[in-house]
Design a protein around this motif. Structure first.
Motif, PDB file in Angstrom:
ATOM      1  N   LEU A  20       1.018  -1.776   0.112  1.00 38.49           N
ATOM      2  CA  LEU A  20       0.394  -0.046  -0.129  1.00 38.49           C
ATOM      3  C   LEU A  20       0.964   1.211   0.104  1.00 38.49           C
ATOM      4  O   LEU A  20       0.863   2.059  -1.010  1.00 38.49           O
ATOM      5  CB  LEU A  20      -0.939   0.010   0.924  1.00 38.49           C
ATOM      6  CG  LEU A  20      -1.976   1.110   1.168  1.00 38.49           C
ATOM      7  CD1 LEU A  20      -3.000   1.010  -0.304  1.00 38.49           C
ATOM      8  CD2 LEU A  20      -2.696   1.165   2.504  1.00 38.49           C
ATOM      9  N   GLY A  21       1.542   1.099   0.674  1.00 37.80           N
ATOM     10  CA  GLY A  21       2.601   2.540   0.745  1.00 37.80           C
ATOM     11  C   GLY A  21       3.153   2.643  -0.577  1.00 37.80           C
ATOM     12  O   GLY A  21       3.484   4.173  -0.502  1.00 37.80           O
ATOM     13  N   ASP A  22       3.865   1.641  -0.892  1.00 35.97           N
ATOM     14  CA  ASP A  22       4.405   2.188  -2.203  1.00 35.97           C
ATOM     15  C   ASP A  22       3.800   2.530  -3.408  1.00 35.97           C
ATOM     16  O   ASP A  22       4.445   3.008  -4.038  1.00 35.97           O
ATOM     17  CB  ASP A  22       5.458   0.921  -3.136  1.00 35.97           C
ATOM     18  CG  ASP A  22       6.211   0.179  -1.726  1.00 35.97           C
ATOM     19  OD1 ASP A  22       7.478   1.416  -1.831  1.00 35.97           O
ATOM     20  OD2 ASP A  22       6.468  -0.994  -1.692  1.00 35.97           O
ATOM     21  N   VAL A  23       2.237   2.055  -3.065  1.00 36.56           N
ATOM     22  CA  VAL A  23       1.258   2.429  -4.416  1.00 36.56           C
ATOM     23  C   VAL A  23       0.523   3.647  -4.233  1.00 36.56           C
ATOM     24  O   VAL A  23       0.708   4.393  -4.781  1.00 36.56           O
ATOM     25  CB  VAL A  23       0.015   1.801  -5.003  1.00 36.56           C
ATOM     26  CG1 VAL A  23      -0.877   2.263  -4.542  1.00 36.56           C
ATOM     27  CG2 VAL A  23       0.627   0.207  -5.354  1.00 36.56           C
ATOM     28  N   ILE A  24       0.668   3.792  -2.647  1.00 33.86           N
ATOM     29  CA  ILE A  24       0.327   5.726  -2.706  1.00 33.86           C
ATOM     30  C   ILE A  24       1.642   6.634  -2.952  1.00 33.86           C
ATOM     31  O   ILE A  24       1.397   8.163  -3.297  1.00 33.86           O
ATOM     32  CB  ILE A  24      -0.555   5.469  -0.961  1.00 33.86           C
ATOM     33  CG1 ILE A  24      -1.528   5.075  -0.874  1.00 33.86           C
ATOM     34  CG2 ILE A  24      -0.030   6.587  -0.606  1.00 33.86           C
ATOM     35  CD1 ILE A  24      -1.948   5.025   0.514  1.00 33.86           C
ATOM     36  N   LYS A  25       2.200   5.766  -2.121  1.00 35.90           N
ATOM     37  CA  LYS A  25       4.082   6.822  -2.644  1.00 35.90           C
ATOM     38  C   LYS A  25       3.862   7.389  -4.297  1.00 35.90           C
ATOM     39  O   LYS A  25       4.085   8.239  -4.707  1.00 35.90           O
ATOM     40  CB  LYS A  25       5.336   6.136  -2.215  1.00 35.90           C
ATOM     41  CG  LYS A  25       6.637   7.036  -2.449  1.00 35.90           C
ATOM     42  CD  LYS A  25       7.606   6.461  -1.775  1.00 35.90           C
ATOM     43  CE  LYS A  25       8.776   7.243  -2.152  1.00 35.90           C
ATOM     44  NZ  LYS A  25       8.792   8.651  -1.421  1.00 35.90           N
ATOM     45  N   ARG A  26       3.836   6.798  -5.750  1.00 41.76           N
ATOM     46  CA  ARG A  26       3.781   6.436  -6.685  1.00 41.76           C
ATOM     47  C   ARG A  26       2.775   7.331  -7.668  1.00 41.76           C
ATOM     48  O   ARG A  26       3.370   8.846  -7.588  1.00 41.76           O
ATOM     49  CB  ARG A  26       3.676   5.617  -7.584  1.00 41.76           C
ATOM     50  CG  ARG A  26       4.832   4.512  -7.592  1.00 41.76           C
ATOM     51  CD  ARG A  26       5.317   3.198  -8.015  1.00 41.76           C
ATOM     52  NE  ARG A  26       6.001   2.717  -7.574  1.00 41.76           N
ATOM     53  CZ  ARG A  26       6.880   2.261  -8.406  1.00 41.76           C
ATOM     54  NH1 ARG A  26       6.659   1.347  -9.760  1.00 41.76           N
ATOM     55  NH2 ARG A  26       7.863   0.992  -7.962  1.00 41.76           N
ATOM     56  N   PHE A  27       1.714   7.758  -6.436  1.00 46.66           N
ATOM     57  CA  PHE A  27       0.709   8.626  -7.084  1.00 46.66           C
ATOM     58  C   PHE A  27       0.523  10.017  -6.223  1.00 46.66           C
ATOM     59  O   PHE A  27       0.569  11.244  -6.888  1.00 46.66           O
ATOM     60  CB  PHE A  27      -0.617   7.862  -6.702  1.00 46.66           C
ATOM     61  CG  PHE A  27      -1.091   6.595  -7.767  1.00 46.66           C
ATOM     62  CD1 PHE A  27      -1.065   5.719  -7.409  1.00 46.66           C
ATOM     63  CD2 PHE A  27      -2.274   7.726  -8.654  1.00 46.66           C
ATOM     64  CE1 PHE A  27      -1.329   4.807  -8.219  1.00 46.66           C
ATOM     65  CE2 PHE A  27      -2.832   6.418  -9.768  1.00 46.66           C
ATOM     66  CZ  PHE A  27      -2.444   5.162  -9.819  1.00 46.66           C
ATOM     67  N   GLU A  28       1.006   9.876  -4.956  1.00 46.88           N
ATOM     68  CA  GLU A  28       0.980  11.102  -4.035  1.00 46.88           C
ATOM     69  C   GLU A  28       2.525  12.082  -5.165  1.00 46.88           C
ATOM     70  O   GLU A  28       2.590  13.183  -5.117  1.00 46.88           O
ATOM     71  CB  GLU A  28       1.834  10.686  -2.946  1.00 46.88           C
ATOM     72  CG  GLU A  28       0.846  11.669  -2.005  1.00 46.88           C
ATOM     73  CD  GLU A  28       1.042  11.380  -0.293  1.00 46.88           C
ATOM     74  OE1 GLU A  28       0.146  11.557   0.128  1.00 46.88           O
ATOM     75  OE2 GLU A  28       1.709  10.330   0.029  1.00 46.88           O
ATOM     76  N   GLN A  29       3.486  11.023  -5.713  1.00 45.26           N
ATOM     77  CA  GLN A  29       4.695  12.032  -5.651  1.00 45.26           C
ATOM     78  C   GLN A  29       5.207  12.678  -6.983  1.00 45.26           C
ATOM     79  O   GLN A  29       5.350  13.488  -7.655  1.00 45.26           O
ATOM     80  CB  GLN A  29       6.189  11.081  -5.522  1.00 45.26           C
ATOM     81  CG  GLN A  29       6.551  10.364  -7.157  1.00 45.26           C
ATOM     82  CD  GLN A  29       7.621   8.731  -5.996  1.00 45.26           C
ATOM     83  OE1 GLN A  29       7.608   9.207  -4.781  1.00 45.26           O
ATOM     84  NE2 GLN A  29       7.990   7.505  -6.821  1.00 45.26           N
ATOM     85  N   LYS A  30       3.677  11.919  -7.753  1.00 42.35           N
ATOM     86  CA  LYS A  30       3.306  12.372  -9.662  1.00 42.35           C
ATOM     87  C   LYS A  30       2.332  14.075  -9.463  1.00 42.35           C
ATOM     88  O   LYS A  30       2.693  14.470  -9.801  1.00 42.35           O
ATOM     89  CB  LYS A  30       2.908  11.089  -9.917  1.00 42.35           C
ATOM     90  CG  LYS A  30       1.929  11.770 -11.407  1.00 42.35           C
ATOM     91  CD  LYS A  30       3.234  11.869 -11.749  1.00 42.35           C
ATOM     92  CE  LYS A  30       2.904  12.167 -13.750  1.00 42.35           C
ATOM     93  NZ  LYS A  30       3.860  12.656 -14.395  1.00 42.35           N
ATOM     94  N   GLY A  31       2.140  13.876  -7.756  1.00 42.12           N
ATOM     95  CA  GLY A  31       0.809  15.154  -7.754  1.00 42.12           C
ATOM     96  C   GLY A  31      -0.198  15.105  -7.623  1.00 42.12           C
ATOM     97  O   GLY A  31      -0.425  15.929  -7.485  1.00 42.12           O
ATOM     98  N   TYR A  32      -0.544  13.542  -7.770  1.00 45.36           N
ATOM     99  CA  TYR A  32      -1.336  13.140  -7.772  1.00 45.36           C
ATOM    100  C   TYR A  32      -2.304  13.612  -6.199  1.00 45.36           C
ATOM    101  O   TYR A  32      -1.359  13.211  -5.040  1.00 45.36           O
ATOM    102  CB  TYR A  32      -2.795  11.847  -8.047  1.00 45.36           C
ATOM    103  CG  TYR A  32      -2.260  12.457  -9.582  1.00 45.36           C
ATOM    104  CD1 TYR A  32      -2.987  13.331 -10.609  1.00 45.36           C
ATOM    105  CD2 TYR A  32      -1.099  11.113 -10.758  1.00 45.36           C
ATOM    106  CE1 TYR A  32      -3.001  13.320 -12.170  1.00 45.36           C
ATOM    107  CE2 TYR A  32      -1.373  11.285 -11.480  1.00 45.36           C
ATOM    108  CZ  TYR A  32      -2.090  12.482 -12.812  1.00 45.36           C
ATOM    109  OH  TYR A  32      -1.704  12.905 -13.780  1.00 45.36           O
ATOM    110  N   LYS A  33      -3.433  13.913  -6.436  1.00 48.09           N
ATOM    111  CA  LYS A  33      -4.725  14.239  -4.819  1.00 48.09           C
ATOM    112  C   LYS A  33      -5.246  13.058  -4.172  1.00 48.09           C
ATOM    113  O   LYS A  33      -6.190  12.191  -4.927  1.00 48.09           O
ATOM    114  CB  LYS A  33      -4.854  14.981  -4.560  1.00 48.09           C
ATOM    115  CG  LYS A  33      -5.548  16.017  -3.210  1.00 48.09           C
ATOM    116  CD  LYS A  33      -5.949  17.624  -3.579  1.00 48.09           C
ATOM    117  CE  LYS A  33      -7.465  17.156  -4.645  1.00 48.09           C
ATOM    118  NZ  LYS A  33      -6.896  18.916  -5.081  1.00 48.09           N
ATOM    119  N   LEU A  34      -5.051  12.354  -2.513  1.00 44.79           N
ATOM    120  CA  LEU A  34      -5.823  11.890  -2.471  1.00 44.79           C
ATOM    121  C   LEU A  34      -7.202  11.916  -2.005  1.00 44.79           C
ATOM    122  O   LEU A  34      -7.345  13.198  -0.722  1.00 44.79           O
ATOM    123  CB  LEU A  34      -5.219  10.435  -1.521  1.00 44.79           C
ATOM    124  CG  LEU A  34      -5.828   9.629  -0.430  1.00 44.79           C
ATOM    125  CD1 LEU A  34      -6.363   8.303  -2.187  1.00 44.79           C
ATOM    126  CD2 LEU A  34      -5.164   8.898   0.371  1.00 44.79           C
TER     127      LEU A  34
END
Ligand code: DAT
Ligand code: MG
Length: 153
Positions: A20-34
Motif C-alpha cells: 500500500l505504501g509504495d502504491v500511494i507513494k507513486r501517486f502522491e509523488q506524481k502530484g495526484y491528490k488522495l
C-alpha cells in the motif's frame, strides 16, 4: 484530460504483500491528490458489479472470489488531478504483469495476471461508475494542496 477523479484499488494480494505504501507513494509523488480511501472486503454483489463487463470470461468466478475472500481487505481509493485516469493506468502498467514495463507498479511488484495487485479505472465512464459504486458522496473530500500552484501552470 482535465482535472478528474479515478478509482484505484489495491487488491487483497497487494494488501497482503504490504504494497500500500509504495502504491500511494507513486501517486502522491506524481502530484495526484488522495480524496477518498477505505479498507473494505467487498460483497459478492459489489465485486460482480465492479467487474460486470467481464462476467462472460472464464476467469470471472475466480476473480470475484479472490476480490471477496477477506484474506485481506481491498484498499479502495479515489485520486484526483489532471489526466489522472489515463496517467493512473500508465503508472499501473499492463494487465498482464509479464507485459508491464519495469517502472510501472505491475511491472515492478507482480508476476501473474490473476494476482496483479491493483485496479485502476480505464475511462471517464468507468471512473464515474466505480467511484459511485465503492464510495458514498460524503466519503469523497474536496480539498486543495497548499502548494498546488507549484504543480500546475
Ligand atoms: P485491468 O485490470 O488492467 O483493467 P481487465 O479490466 O481486462 O484488466 O481485467 C480485470 C482483471 O481481471 C485483471 O486485472 C485481472 C483479471 N484478468 C484479466 N484477464 C485475465 C486472464 N486472462 N486470466 C486471469 N485473470 C485475468
Ligand atoms: Mg479493467
Amino acid at each position: 484530460g482535465g482535472v478528474e477523479r479515478t478509482f484505484i484499488a489495491l487488491k487483497p494480494d497487494g494488501t497482503q504483500r504490504g504494497l500500500l505504501g509504495d502504491v500511494i507513494k507513486r501517486f502522491e509523488q506524481k502530484g495526484y491528490k488522495l480524496v477518498a480511501i477505505k479498507a473494505i472486503v467487498p460483497s459478492r454483489a459489489l465485486a460482480e458489479k465492479h467487474y460486470e463487463d467481464l462476467k462472460t470470461r472464464p476467469f470471472f468466478k475466480g476473480l470475484v472470489s479472490y476480490m471477496t475472500s477477506g484474506a485481506a481487505p481491498v484498499i479502495a481509493m479515489v485520486w484526483e488531478g489532471k489526466d489522472v485516469i489515463r496517467q493512473g493506468r500508465r503508472l499501473i502498467g499492463a494487465t498482464n504483469p509479464l507485459e508491464a514495463q519495469p517502472g510501472t507498479i505491475r511491472g515492478d511488484y507482480c508476476i501473474s495476471v490473476g494476482r496483479n495487485i491493483i485496479h485502476g479505472s480505464d475511462s471517464f465512464e468507468s471512473a464515474e461508475k466505480e467511484i459511485s459504486l465503492w464510495f458514498g458522496k460524503s466519503e469523497v473530500y474536496d480539498w486543495q494542496y497548499g502548494n498546488a500552484e507549484w504543480l500546475y501552470a
